[in-house]
Design a protein around this motif. Sequence first.
Motif, PDB file in Angstrom:
ATOM      1  N   ALA A 171      33.695  -3.039 120.002  1.00 28.20           N
ATOM      2  CA  ALA A 171      34.836  -3.545 119.247  1.00 28.20           C
ATOM      3  C   ALA A 171      35.919  -2.474 119.238  1.00 28.20           C
ATOM      4  N   THR A 172      37.179  -2.901 119.365  1.00 28.52           N
ATOM      5  CA  THR A 172      38.295  -1.963 119.472  1.00 28.52           C
ATOM      6  C   THR A 172      39.334  -2.227 118.396  1.00 28.52           C
ATOM      7  N   THR A 173      39.757  -1.171 117.694  1.00 26.90           N
ATOM      8  CA  THR A 173      40.872  -1.253 116.744  1.00 26.90           C
ATOM      9  C   THR A 173      41.777  -0.053 116.985  1.00 26.90           C
ATOM     10  N   HIS A 174      43.016  -0.141 116.489  1.00 25.04           N
ATOM     11  CA  HIS A 174      43.982   0.934 116.704  1.00 25.04           C
ATOM     12  C   HIS A 174      44.842   1.108 115.461  1.00 25.04           C
ATOM     13  N   GLU A 175      45.036   2.360 115.061  1.00 27.86           N
ATOM     14  CA  GLU A 175      45.891   2.649 113.911  1.00 27.86           C
ATOM     15  C   GLU A 175      46.517   4.033 114.065  1.00 27.86           C
ATOM     16  N   ARG A 176      47.828   4.076 114.073  1.00 22.16           N
ATOM     17  CA  ARG A 176      48.588   5.330 114.097  1.00 22.16           C
ATOM     18  C   ARG A 176      48.070   6.308 115.151  1.00 22.16           C
ATOM     19  N   GLY A 177      47.994   5.845 116.373  1.00 26.02           N
ATOM     20  CA  GLY A 177      47.645   6.720 117.474  1.00 26.02           C
ATOM     21  C   GLY A 177      46.157   6.915 117.704  1.00 26.02           C
ATOM     22  N   ILE A 178      45.330   6.421 116.812  1.00 23.18           N
ATOM     23  CA  ILE A 178      43.874   6.588 116.937  1.00 23.18           C
ATOM     24  C   ILE A 178      43.242   5.253 117.296  1.00 23.18           C
ATOM     25  N   THR A 179      42.607   5.173 118.452  1.00 21.66           N
ATOM     26  CA  THR A 179      41.852   3.980 118.824  1.00 21.66           C
ATOM     27  C   THR A 179      40.390   4.202 118.481  1.00 21.66           C
ATOM     28  N   THR A 180      39.818   3.267 117.742  1.00 26.23           N
ATOM     29  CA  THR A 180      38.400   3.343 117.376  1.00 26.23           C
ATOM     30  C   THR A 180      37.605   2.380 118.246  1.00 26.23           C
ATOM     31  N   LEU A 181      36.631   2.917 118.957  1.00 24.74           N
ATOM     32  CA  LEU A 181      35.704   2.117 119.755  1.00 24.74           C
ATOM     33  C   LEU A 181      34.373   2.086 119.009  1.00 24.74           C
ATOM     34  N   THR A 182      33.937   0.902 118.646  1.00 21.40           N
ATOM     35  CA  THR A 182      32.738   0.749 117.833  1.00 21.40           C
ATOM     36  C   THR A 182      31.608   0.153 118.656  1.00 21.40           C
ATOM     37  N   LEU A 183      30.503   0.881 118.763  1.00 18.11           N
ATOM     38  CA  LEU A 183      29.302   0.327 119.386  1.00 18.11           C
ATOM     39  C   LEU A 183      28.816  -0.799 118.482  1.00 18.11           C
ATOM     40  N   ASP A 184      28.850  -2.021 118.990  1.00 16.36           N
ATOM     41  CA  ASP A 184      28.660  -3.196 118.129  1.00 16.36           C
ATOM     42  C   ASP A 184      27.540  -4.085 118.644  1.00 16.36           C
ATOM     43  N   SER A 185      26.347  -3.478 118.742  1.00 14.92           N
ATOM     44  CA  SER A 185      25.157  -4.222 119.146  1.00 14.92           C
ATOM     45  C   SER A 185      24.003  -3.856 118.211  1.00 14.92           C
ATOM     46  N   PRO A 186      24.172  -4.126 116.911  1.00 15.17           N
ATOM     47  CA  PRO A 186      23.182  -3.646 115.941  1.00 15.17           C
ATOM     48  C   PRO A 186      21.806  -4.277 116.090  1.00 15.17           C
ATOM     49  N   ALA A 187      21.729  -5.440 116.736  1.00 16.18           N
ATOM     50  CA  ALA A 187      20.429  -6.105 116.874  1.00 16.18           C
ATOM     51  C   ALA A 187      19.434  -5.260 117.658  1.00 16.18           C
ATOM     52  N   ASN A 188      19.921  -4.469 118.610  1.00 14.69           N
ATOM     53  CA  ASN A 188      19.027  -3.569 119.360  1.00 14.69           C
ATOM     54  C   ASN A 188      19.354  -2.108 119.073  1.00 14.69           C
ATOM     55  N   ARG A 189      19.933  -1.858 117.907  1.00 13.61           N
ATOM     56  CA  ARG A 189      20.276  -0.513 117.442  1.00 13.61           C
ATOM     57  C   ARG A 189      21.210   0.196 118.426  1.00 13.61           C
ATOM     58  N   ASN A 190      22.177  -0.572 118.936  1.00 12.46           N
ATOM     59  CA  ASN A 190      23.166  -0.021 119.872  1.00 12.46           C
ATOM     60  C   ASN A 190      22.514   0.735 121.022  1.00 12.46           C
ATOM     61  N   ALA A 191      21.419   0.178 121.519  1.00  9.45           N
ATOM     62  CA  ALA A 191      20.735   0.795 122.661  1.00  9.45           C
ATOM     63  C   ALA A 191      21.654   0.798 123.881  1.00  9.45           C
ATOM     64  N   LEU A 192      21.431   1.759 124.747  1.00 19.75           N
ATOM     65  CA  LEU A 192      22.269   1.918 125.930  1.00 19.75           C
ATOM     66  C   LEU A 192      21.792   0.978 127.020  1.00 19.75           C
ATOM     67  N   THR A 193      22.339  -0.212 127.029  1.00 17.90           N
ATOM     68  CA  THR A 193      22.084  -1.185 128.081  1.00 17.90           C
ATOM     69  C   THR A 193      23.131  -1.019 129.173  1.00 17.90           C
TER      70      THR A 193
END
Length: 243
Positions: A4-26
């Motif tokens: 998930a991506t959001t942006h505020e005042r020059g800062i882009t936040t990238l959120t690992l958004d797969s909590p069902a598998n604990r944000n495993a690295l697929t």
Amino acid sequence: MTIATTHERGITTLTLDSPANRNALTARLVGELTEALGKCAQDEDVRAVVLTHTGSTFSAGADLKSPPNPYTFVGLLRQIVTLPKPVVARITGHVRAGGLGLVGACDIAAAGSDSDFAFTEVRIGVAPAVISLPLLPRMEPRAAGRYYLTGERFDAAEAVRTGLLTLTADDVDTALAPLLDGLRRASPQGLAASKELVTARVLETFDRDAEDLVQRSASLFASSEAREGMTAFLERRDPTWVL
């Protein structure tokens, strides 16, 4: 989407958004994160990137059922290190195995005081090989030796002492606020040039050791001992070597 991506005042936040598998690295998550970071690199409105997560786990490491290609994962770690904009890890939970590689690749890493960490690879018959590329140049050697070998959990205060984290606080967002303000005040050119200075040793490790560590990791994962370790993990039992 797993990012998930959001942006505020020059800062882009990238959120690992797969909590069902604990944000495993697929393969999917690694691919989507790579794409999102590429967009940040090209966007003049992005001064810095915050990498964070939903759920109680930042990342549980490689998904044993659908792991990413090791070369693709190395590419992601290198992308974070070479991105011409600072990448800040924001952690409020657990980080395990390959997830620690993401933390190590970031320029600044902050975690809530109740977060915890573990290099669990040794307990399933493999080693933290590929993630050593960003981690070993940053971590205190004796601490890396202890936690690589034992797989034990350690808390956020210990993670700061080892060099894995920059800081820890009860309220991680309050602690990060002045750092993000500092990044907003910095020039894009100054940030890129300064980041090159502080990541030079890490990049030397990538250039020298990446191929060897990918091959070493592949050999370990293909072994009978690793198959037993991964099977035991998925079956929630001790592997046969536990005494």
